[in-house]
Design a protein around this motif. Structure first.
Motif, PDB file in Angstrom:
ATOM      1  N   UNK A  25       0.827  -1.197   0.000  1.00  0.00           N
ATOM      2  CA  UNK A  25       0.000   0.000   0.000  1.00  0.00           C
ATOM      3  C   UNK A  25       0.866   1.253   0.000  1.00  0.00           C
ATOM      4  N   UNK A  26       0.247   2.362  -0.316  1.00  0.00           N
ATOM      5  CA  UNK A  26       0.914   3.654  -0.317  1.00  0.00           C
ATOM      6  C   UNK A  26       0.526   4.366   0.979  1.00  0.00           C
ATOM      7  N   UNK A  27       1.531   4.819   1.737  1.00  0.00           N
ATOM      8  CA  UNK A  27       1.269   5.471   3.021  1.00  0.00           C
ATOM      9  C   UNK A  27       2.042   6.783   3.092  1.00  0.00           C
ATOM     10  N   UNK A  28       1.610   7.651   3.978  1.00  0.00           N
ATOM     11  CA  UNK A  28       2.316   8.887   4.261  1.00  0.00           C
ATOM     12  C   UNK A  28       3.085   8.688   5.561  1.00  0.00           C
ATOM     13  N   UNK A  29       4.408   8.970   5.524  1.00  0.00           N
ATOM     14  CA  UNK A  29       5.269   8.790   6.691  1.00  0.00           C
ATOM     15  C   UNK A  29       6.213   9.987   6.761  1.00  0.00           C
ATOM     16  N   UNK A  30       6.165  10.728   7.850  1.00  0.00           N
ATOM     17  CA  UNK A  30       6.977  11.942   8.019  1.00  0.00           C
ATOM     18  C   UNK A  30       6.798  12.912   6.851  1.00  0.00           C
ATOM     19  N   UNK A  31       5.581  13.037   6.350  1.00  0.00           N
ATOM     20  CA  UNK A  31       5.288  13.967   5.273  1.00  0.00           C
ATOM     21  C   UNK A  31       5.695  13.499   3.885  1.00  0.00           C
ATOM     22  N   UNK A  75       4.839   0.691   0.592  1.00  0.00           N
ATOM     23  CA  UNK A  75       5.315  -0.242   1.615  1.00  0.00           C
ATOM     24  C   UNK A  75       4.614  -1.588   1.502  1.00  0.00           C
ATOM     25  N   UNK A  76       5.201  -2.574   2.175  1.00  0.00           N
ATOM     26  CA  UNK A  76       4.607  -3.905   2.245  1.00  0.00           C
ATOM     27  C   UNK A  76       4.486  -4.282   3.709  1.00  0.00           C
ATOM     28  N   UNK A  77       3.303  -4.746   4.096  1.00  0.00           N
ATOM     29  CA  UNK A  77       3.081  -5.155   5.480  1.00  0.00           C
ATOM     30  C   UNK A  77       3.712  -6.528   5.708  1.00  0.00           C
ATOM     31  N   UNK A  78       4.480  -6.615   6.789  1.00  0.00           N
ATOM     32  CA  UNK A  78       5.143  -7.868   7.122  1.00  0.00           C
ATOM     33  C   UNK A  78       4.246  -8.673   8.064  1.00  0.00           C
ATOM     34  N   UNK A  79       4.630  -9.910   8.340  1.00  0.00           N
ATOM     35  CA  UNK A  79       3.808 -10.799   9.162  1.00  0.00           C
ATOM     36  C   UNK A  79       3.639 -10.299  10.588  1.00  0.00           C
ATOM     37  N   UNK A  80       4.630  -9.555  11.108  1.00  0.00           N
ATOM     38  CA  UNK A  80       4.552  -9.065  12.484  1.00  0.00           C
ATOM     39  C   UNK A  80       3.827  -7.724  12.600  1.00  0.00           C
ATOM     40  N   UNK A  89       9.733  -0.579   3.688  1.00  0.00           N
ATOM     41  CA  UNK A  89       9.716   0.374   2.587  1.00  0.00           C
ATOM     42  C   UNK A  89      10.134  -0.330   1.300  1.00  0.00           C
ATOM     43  N   UNK A  90       9.307  -0.177   0.271  1.00  0.00           N
ATOM     44  CA  UNK A  90       9.627  -0.710  -1.055  1.00  0.00           C
ATOM     45  C   UNK A  90      10.106   0.398  -1.980  1.00  0.00           C
ATOM     46  N   UNK A  91       9.479   1.587  -1.852  1.00  0.00           N
ATOM     47  CA  UNK A  91       9.793   2.666  -2.774  1.00  0.00           C
ATOM     48  C   UNK A  91       9.397   4.004  -2.156  1.00  0.00           C
ATOM     49  N   UNK A  92      10.223   5.016  -2.379  1.00  0.00           N
ATOM     50  CA  UNK A  92       9.917   6.393  -1.995  1.00  0.00           C
ATOM     51  C   UNK A  92       9.316   7.091  -3.200  1.00  0.00           C
ATOM     52  N   UNK A  93       8.182   7.746  -3.014  1.00  0.00           N
ATOM     53  CA  UNK A  93       7.515   8.463  -4.093  1.00  0.00           C
ATOM     54  C   UNK A  93       7.669   9.956  -3.820  1.00  0.00           C
ATOM     55  N   UNK A  94       8.694  10.569  -4.390  1.00  0.00           N
ATOM     56  CA  UNK A  94       8.991  11.970  -4.129  1.00  0.00           C
ATOM     57  C   UNK A  94       9.647  12.605  -5.342  1.00  0.00           C
ATOM     58  N   UNK A 140      13.827  -1.245   1.997  1.00  0.00           N
ATOM     59  CA  UNK A 140      14.248  -2.256   2.951  1.00  0.00           C
ATOM     60  C   UNK A 140      14.147  -1.808   4.395  1.00  0.00           C
ATOM     61  N   UNK A 141      14.002  -0.487   4.605  1.00  0.00           N
ATOM     62  CA  UNK A 141      13.878   0.046   5.960  1.00  0.00           C
ATOM     63  C   UNK A 141      12.561  -0.418   6.576  1.00  0.00           C
ATOM     64  N   UNK A 142      12.621  -0.791   7.838  1.00  0.00           N
ATOM     65  CA  UNK A 142      11.424  -1.228   8.566  1.00  0.00           C
ATOM     66  C   UNK A 142      10.841  -0.041   9.318  1.00  0.00           C
ATOM     67  N   UNK A 143       9.565   0.225   9.114  1.00  0.00           N
ATOM     68  CA  UNK A 143       8.867   1.304   9.818  1.00  0.00           C
ATOM     69  C   UNK A 143       8.210   0.733  11.056  1.00  0.00           C
ATOM     70  N   UNK A 144       8.434   1.360  12.165  1.00  0.00           N
ATOM     71  CA  UNK A 144       7.851   0.902  13.417  1.00  0.00           C
ATOM     72  C   UNK A 144       6.708   1.786  13.834  1.00  0.00           C
TER      73      UNK A 144
END
Length: 67
Positions: A23-29, A34-39, A44-49, A63-67
């Motif tokens: 899905x496409x999400x907004x993070x820090x503006x 991103x792809x949701x992991x099992x946990x 992060x898959x791609x930055x759209x900017x 590859x960065x994990x968002x918490x």
């Protein structure tokens, strides 16, 4: 032929269930693909900017994990 910056797995996912995790999400503006992991975290898959400085920020690297 497809001329696109997307990977083949983005266009032709291996299963419908995997496609629904992305899905496409907004993070820090910033908009991130991103792809949701099992946990329940997101990877992060791609930055759209259009701002080149955003790509220098390690928080938005693929590859960065968002918490």
């Amino acid at each position: 032929m497809l001329y696109t910056p997307l990977s083949i797995t983005d266009i032709f996912p291996s299963s419908e269930q995997e496609f629904q995790k992305r899905q496409c999400v907004s993070y820090n503006g910033r908009q991130l693909y991103v792809e949701e992991m099992e946990d329940g975290q997101f990877q992060v898959l791609q930055l759209l900017s259009t701002d080149p400085q955003d790509f220098m920020n390690a928080d938005f690297m693929p590859g960065t994990i968002l918490r």
